[in-house]
Motif scaffolding. Structure first.
Motif, PDB file in Angstrom:
ATOM      1  N   THR A   8      53.523  32.466  36.658  1.00 43.61           N
ATOM      2  CA  THR A   8      51.858  34.745  36.793  1.00 43.61           C
ATOM      3  C   THR A   8      51.229  33.515  37.992  1.00 43.61           C
ATOM      4  O   THR A   8      50.787  32.368  37.487  1.00 43.61           O
ATOM      5  N   THR A   9      50.879  34.163  38.408  1.00 39.44           N
ATOM      6  CA  THR A   9      49.871  33.690  39.952  1.00 39.44           C
ATOM      7  C   THR A   9      48.635  33.856  39.203  1.00 39.44           C
ATOM      8  O   THR A   9      47.448  33.468  39.301  1.00 39.44           O
ATOM      9  N   ASP A  10      48.084  34.411  38.010  1.00 34.71           N
ATOM     10  CA  ASP A  10      47.262  34.684  36.536  1.00 34.71           C
ATOM     11  C   ASP A  10      45.817  34.870  38.209  1.00 34.71           C
ATOM     12  O   ASP A  10      45.434  34.597  38.586  1.00 34.71           O
ATOM     13  N   LEU A  11      46.015  36.433  38.301  1.00 35.27           N
ATOM     14  CA  LEU A  11      45.355  36.510  39.365  1.00 35.27           C
ATOM     15  C   LEU A  11      43.173  36.761  38.747  1.00 35.27           C
ATOM     16  O   LEU A  11      43.329  36.635  38.202  1.00 35.27           O
ATOM     17  N   ARG A  12      42.680  35.959  39.716  1.00 38.25           N
ATOM     18  CA  ARG A  12      41.145  36.459  39.431  1.00 38.25           C
ATOM     19  C   ARG A  12      40.506  37.068  40.048  1.00 38.25           C
ATOM     20  O   ARG A  12      40.878  37.311  41.118  1.00 38.25           O
ATOM     21  N   GLU A  13      39.049  37.109  39.711  1.00 38.01           N
ATOM     22  CA  GLU A  13      37.912  38.224  40.783  1.00 38.01           C
ATOM     23  C   GLU A  13      38.181  38.102  41.696  1.00 38.01           C
ATOM     24  O   GLU A  13      38.617  38.567  42.758  1.00 38.01           O
TER      25      GLU A  13
ATOM     26  N   PRO B 290      47.100  39.550  37.106  1.00 38.25           N
ATOM     27  CA  PRO B 290      46.584  38.819  36.150  1.00 38.25           C
ATOM     28  C   PRO B 290      47.163  38.682  34.970  1.00 38.25           C
ATOM     29  O   PRO B 290      48.223  39.098  34.651  1.00 38.25           O
ATOM     30  N   ILE B 291      46.158  38.357  34.020  1.00 36.13           N
ATOM     31  CA  ILE B 291      47.178  37.914  32.752  1.00 36.13           C
ATOM     32  C   ILE B 291      47.679  38.798  31.971  1.00 36.13           C
ATOM     33  O   ILE B 291      48.643  38.818  31.460  1.00 36.13           O
ATOM     34  N   ALA B 292      47.289  40.312  31.933  1.00 38.50           N
ATOM     35  CA  ALA B 292      47.671  41.258  31.287  1.00 38.50           C
ATOM     36  C   ALA B 292      48.923  41.216  30.971  1.00 38.50           C
ATOM     37  O   ALA B 292      50.244  41.031  30.072  1.00 38.50           O
ATOM     38  N   CYS B 293      49.583  40.828  32.270  1.00 34.40           N
ATOM     39  CA  CYS B 293      50.952  41.835  32.300  1.00 34.40           C
ATOM     40  C   CYS B 293      52.402  40.610  32.615  1.00 34.40           C
ATOM     41  O   CYS B 293      53.117  41.137  31.362  1.00 34.40           O
TER      42      CYS B 293
ATOM     43  N   ILE C 223      46.041  46.174  45.383  1.00 31.62           N
ATOM     44  CA  ILE C 223      45.078  45.190  46.654  1.00 31.62           C
ATOM     45  C   ILE C 223      45.626  45.391  48.086  1.00 31.62           C
ATOM     46  O   ILE C 223      45.463  43.955  48.486  1.00 31.62           O
TER      47      ILE C 223
ATOM     48  N   VAL D 271      41.196  38.710  43.875  1.00 27.56           N
ATOM     49  CA  VAL D 271      42.003  40.282  43.925  1.00 27.56           C
ATOM     50  C   VAL D 271      41.043  40.732  44.914  1.00 27.56           C
ATOM     51  O   VAL D 271      41.066  41.842  45.968  1.00 27.56           O
TER      52      VAL D 271
ATOM     53  N   VAL E  45      47.510  45.870  39.960  1.00 23.78           N
ATOM     54  CA  VAL E  45      46.146  45.179  40.595  1.00 23.78           C
ATOM     55  C   VAL E  45      46.531  44.488  42.512  1.00 23.78           C
ATOM     56  O   VAL E  45      46.113  44.888  43.340  1.00 23.78           O
TER      57      VAL E  45
ATOM     58  N   GLY F  57      50.634  37.281  30.623  1.00 20.87           N
ATOM     59  CA  GLY F  57      50.166  36.478  29.488  1.00 20.87           C
ATOM     60  C   GLY F  57      49.634  37.302  27.862  1.00 20.87           C
ATOM     61  O   GLY F  57      51.256  36.273  27.169  1.00 20.87           O
TER      62      GLY F  57
ATOM     63  N   LYS G 245      47.882  32.237  46.771  1.00 22.84           N
ATOM     64  CA  LYS G 245      48.185  31.642  46.451  1.00 22.84           C
ATOM     65  C   LYS G 245      49.270  31.994  45.585  1.00 22.84           C
ATOM     66  O   LYS G 245      50.160  30.756  45.356  1.00 22.84           O
TER      67      LYS G 245
END
Lengths: 431, 458
Positions: free
Chosen positions: B86-91, B60-63, B129, B94, B125, B65, B101
């Motif tokens: 980044t793959t910018d994982l979304r809900e 996700p974006i935290a890592c 998963i 997850v 994350v 962004g 992706k």
């Protein structure tokens, strides 16, 4: 990221937990604690530190592999207890992360369990904000956390005590600034409100915490910011304003809960936007607009006249979180510029944009592809790669801005601030 | 899918029970306010400087962004490594998984940015998963005909140090010794060295290169500062490995010794004495008496020149005191660097170092010097109040905290803008120290203001 790609290229997004940190930084005596692994808090501290040039007190529950298996309750409980004992904050503000939300840590139950184990902490205010990294950006995390702050602190035992003493309406105005407003912007806003004779009650108030001032005694909890006492006075305000499209939710919640009339102002940049605020305040005060503001307004209009030909027709490409994007784009339209690219970090509130702003979700790689041929890029410092590839002038805005001085004090709101914004736009294009 | 912990040489550097010693790789306490970062960050620190590779963060974006393009590693060529990918994982990712992706992202990135290789970083994350990073990378590698390398160092594995080691293991497993034309018979390049743990922060490497060149020592590659992916493939052709950052990459050096018989030494290029020692030790280890003779002569000349440049700074700085807080080899080498300027270290501490680095620092400091145990902001503030140093030397995280205490500060970690390595770097370093210590602003900040209510700061 754009619709045609499956990756984010040079993201403009920050994590929602970073937005949560910013909201917490505006509350006096608060200790912010991130429920996640240590890197999450380190990245946020570094990012905010290099933007504001300030130390960022953000603690962490320091989760490890076993927490992902057995749950993070122990870490959360220990973290709260340890930081209360060690740092003596008045409030603790917790935000969750992608890690804890993925395995579904129930922070409310952990907190309830802690209060049973430690009856002395039964009334200690702990705010919990859910900010999974995979939903939204800084703006969403910030808004979510301001909501949690209000909901939790206004329900606290201290709030009940004040309630029973049934205060009457104060000559105060509640202000809920969005994350697009700098500490300097918030200070300007407070001054405008004060000119009408009102006491501004700002939640959260970054203008006294992240404004960059020397402290007599630095400590690892928030210094400056809104005090708990001030927060508890909120329900007795004469009116409430929220600033930024995304903050409408916060204002609406407040209005429904406490019957304080609320007005959302999507922008504070530009003549029209500032007029809306100033006229609303004049109505509330039942007074004419103070001469000082009238003079500032005429200065701004004169600036518009002086430079309209230099800015008129200029093509401007912006990539910003949507609240700031809306504010700056509408102000630019007001002086005759053309918005050729408008990339929001997320799609939050995009439906409220006028058709003259071609808004869509995008990152800074999209900006690099779309901004070619325009006259100016407005984006955070990370837009420098796009600007240098396209050889375009680049006005820094948003967060992070780490390669220009004075970001925390920048004022782009109100009549005075709008004039500064226009000057910054023109000077950047001239360089 | 994760690396074998036994590959990381964790055991033979067992923890030491001394106060203030860095706790190896694990167990920060919740709420104590320590600032140790995570394994993902540690892995990225090591691999990200590889300039012509794409670095893709699967999370996700935290890592990505909050932190892309925020280190000072410099490149003389490709700027691809600075891209935030980044793959910018979304809900939904997850819930339904993000492997597809990621696969598409890898294809798109390869097509658009033409990287020499792609490093794919696992995060908390994506590991939680259950993403099969290895499989996606293997398939993409086949389809794209470039190396696609999984880096399995999710943040929750521990602190930065463990991530450094995992990155070392990744280089061994996927990069070093895997030349494009393996038909070329393996031969060592004489007088060629690798600088392991040199990330070319602010151009540090470029301060060392001229010295090596003047002596006829060849840089095979830095691992990984200003390195091209293909340079790293041939790292095994070096005759000597020189560890210049933390010993956290000792596992890499040790395994290169086992596999290719490359001996290793450690060295620091911070300070005049350390730079000379480093060059002399390299010459010795390369086993060429003529080179050693040349080096002896050379360092003598360079020392005389450099010391002459430093003299005026030393005169001003003599008797000043400092608190030092850093990681890696700087933990101890900075003690001697500061001593060379006549600055006394009152207290030292470390978080991301190995026990050896720590012990070495301790040995070099005055026995009366304080070892920093509480590494939280709170601990710092109490220490500064107690010791009242003339200078704080630490990483960017501490910078603005130091300024709040009205104390001069020097950033020596990744956020800095100036190169401090080598003889020239030492001059730059001395200038920077003098600039902050003697800045006129501190007097203004400490001077009581007649119009102010309450007491002054001191």
């Amino acid at each position: 990221m754009s619709n045609t790609r499956h990756y984010g290229g040079n993201p403009q997004k920050n994590s929602p937990a970073l937005g949560a940190t910013l909201a917490y930084m505006g509350i006096n005596g608060l200790l912010a604690m991130l429920h996640g692994s240590q890197g999450c808090s380190t990245f946020i501290r570094l990012q905010l530190s290099r933007h504001f040039k300030e130390p960022i007190p953000l603690n962490s529950t320091a989760l490890l592999e076993d927490s992902a298996i057995f749950g993070g309750w122990d870490h959360l409980k220990q973290g709260i207890v340890k930081s209360i004992d060690k740092f003596r904050p008045q409030i603790i503000g917790v935000m969750s992360t992608g890690l804890t939300e993925t395995y579904g840590d129930d922070m409310e139950s952990a907190l309830a369990e802690l209060r049973l184990e430690r009856p002395d902490l039964e009334d200690f205010p702990v705010v919990l904000s859910r900010t999974p990294d995979y939903t939204g950006s800084m703006q969403e995390g910030y808004q979510q956390t301001v909501s949690s702050l209000l909901a939790t602190l206004l329900k606290s035992s201290a709030a009940r005590t004040i309630h029973s003493s049934s205060q009457s309406t104060l000559p105060a105005i509640a202000l809920f600034p969005g994350v697009h407003l700098s500490p300097g912007d918030v200070a300007e806003l407070k001054e405008i409100v004060s000119l009408f004779g009102f006491q501004p009650l700002v939640v959260p108030d970054l203008s006294t915490s992240l404004d960059g001032h020397t402290e007599l005694e630095p400590v690892p909890v928030v210094q400056g910011g809104t005090t708990l006492t001030e927060i508890l006075q909120l329900p007795y305000c004469k009116a409430a304003f929220s600033f930024g499209l995304s903050m409408n939710k916060v204002g609406q919640y407040f209005q429904e809960k406490y019957q304080v009339p609320h007005l959302n102002l999507p922008s504070l940049t530009g003549v029209a936007a500032t007029d809306t605020l100033v006229l609303a305040l004049a109505d509330l005060a039942e007074k004419p607009v103070p001469a000082k503001l009238q003079h500032q307004r005429s200065q701004l209009l004169d600036t518009y006249a002086d430079y309209h030909d230099q800015i008129g027709g200029k093509q401007i490409a912006l990539a910003l979180e949507t609240d700031l994007l809306y504010s700056l784009a509408t102000a630019l339209l007001e002086v005759g510029a053309e918005i050729t690219t408008a990339l929001g970090a997320t799609e939050q509130e995009m439906k409220r944009f006028p058709p003259t702003i071609p808004v869509q979700v995008g990152d800074l790689e999209d900006l690099e592809e779309q901004a070619d041929g325009s006259n100016l890029i407005i984006a955070n410092s990370n837009g420098r790669q796009a600007a240098s590839a396209l050889r375009l002038p680049h006005l820094r805005a948003g967060l992070p801005v780490f390669d220009r001085a004075g970001e925390n004090l920048k004022v782009w709101t109100g009549y005075r601030g709008t004039r500064q914004f226009l000057v910054d736009v023109l000077n950047t294009m001239a360089s | 899918m994760f690396v074998k912990l036994s590959n990381l040489d964790l055991k033979d550097n067992g923890e030491i029970a001394e106060k203030g010693a860095p706790k190896l790789c694990m167990r920060a306490l919740p709420g104590e306010g320590a600032e140790r970062s995570c394994a993902f960050d540690g892995a990225r620190v090591v691999l990200m400087p590889i300039t012509d590779a794409a670095h893709v963060i699967h999370g996700p974006i935290a890592c990505a962004g909050n932190s892309w393009d925020n280190r000072g590693a410099r490149s003389s060529g490709s700027q691809l490594f600075r891209r935030g990918l980044t793959t910018d994982l979304r809900e939904n990712d997850v819930i339904y998984g993000g492997e597809e992706k990621l696969r598409q992202a890898l294809h798109e990135i390869a097509g658009k940015h033409k990287p020499k290789a792609i490093f794919v970083y696992n995060t908390c994350v994506s590991s939680l998963i259950g993403e099969n990073l290895d499989l996606v990378c293997r398939q993409a590698q086949t389809a794209l005909s470039i190396p696609v390398i999984p880096v399995n160092a999710p943040g929750f594995l521990g602190d930065k140090n463990i991530g450094n080691r995992i990155a070392g293991d990744v280089l061994l497993q996927y990069v070093i010794g895997r030349e494009l034309e393996p038909s070329i018979p393996y031969a060592k390049n004489l007088h060629a060295i690798n600088l392991i743990g040199e990330y070319n922060i602010a151009g540090d490497l470029w301060g060392v290169l001229p010295e090596l060149k003047n002596l006829g020592i060849i840089l095979q590659t830095a691992i990984t500062g200003d390195a091209k992916f293909d340079d790293l493939r041939s790292a095994h052709r070096a005759s000597l490995n020189v560890l210049v950052c933390s010993k956290s990459l000792t596992n890499l050096a040790r395994h290169m010794q086992l596999r290719w018989g490359i001996p290793f030494i450690d060295a620091s290029f911070y300070g005049v004495e350390e730079t000379s020692n480093a060059l002399l030790n390299i010459a010795k280890a390369l086993g060429d008496p003529e080179l050693l003779r040349r080096t002896r002569q050379y360092v003598k000349e360079r020392e005389i020149f450099t010391r002459a440049q430093l003299a005026s700074h030393k005169k001003k700085l003599a008797g000043k005191t400092a608190i030092l807080f850093t990681g890696g080899i700087k933990t101890w080498s900075m003690v001697s660097t500061l001593k060379e300027l006549g600055i006394q270290v009152l207290a030292g501490g470390t978080q991301n170092s190995t026990p050896e680095d720590f012990l070495r620092m301790k040995a070099m400091m005055d026995p009366a010097a304080h070892i920093i145990e509480d590494t939280s902001a709170d601990g710092f503030l109490r220490l500064i109040k107690d010791k009242k140093p003339d200078l704080i030397v630490a990483g960017g995280k501490t910078k603005y905290l130091a300024y709040k205490t009205r104390t001069p500060f020097l950033d020596i970690n990744h956020g800095r803008k100036l190169p401090y390595a080598g003889y020239q770097g030492m001059i730059t370093f001395a200038q920077a120290v003098t600039r902050t210590v003697f800045s006129p602003v501190w007097d203004l900040l400490k001077h009581p203001f007649a119009g102010e209510r309450g007491s002054s700061y001191e």
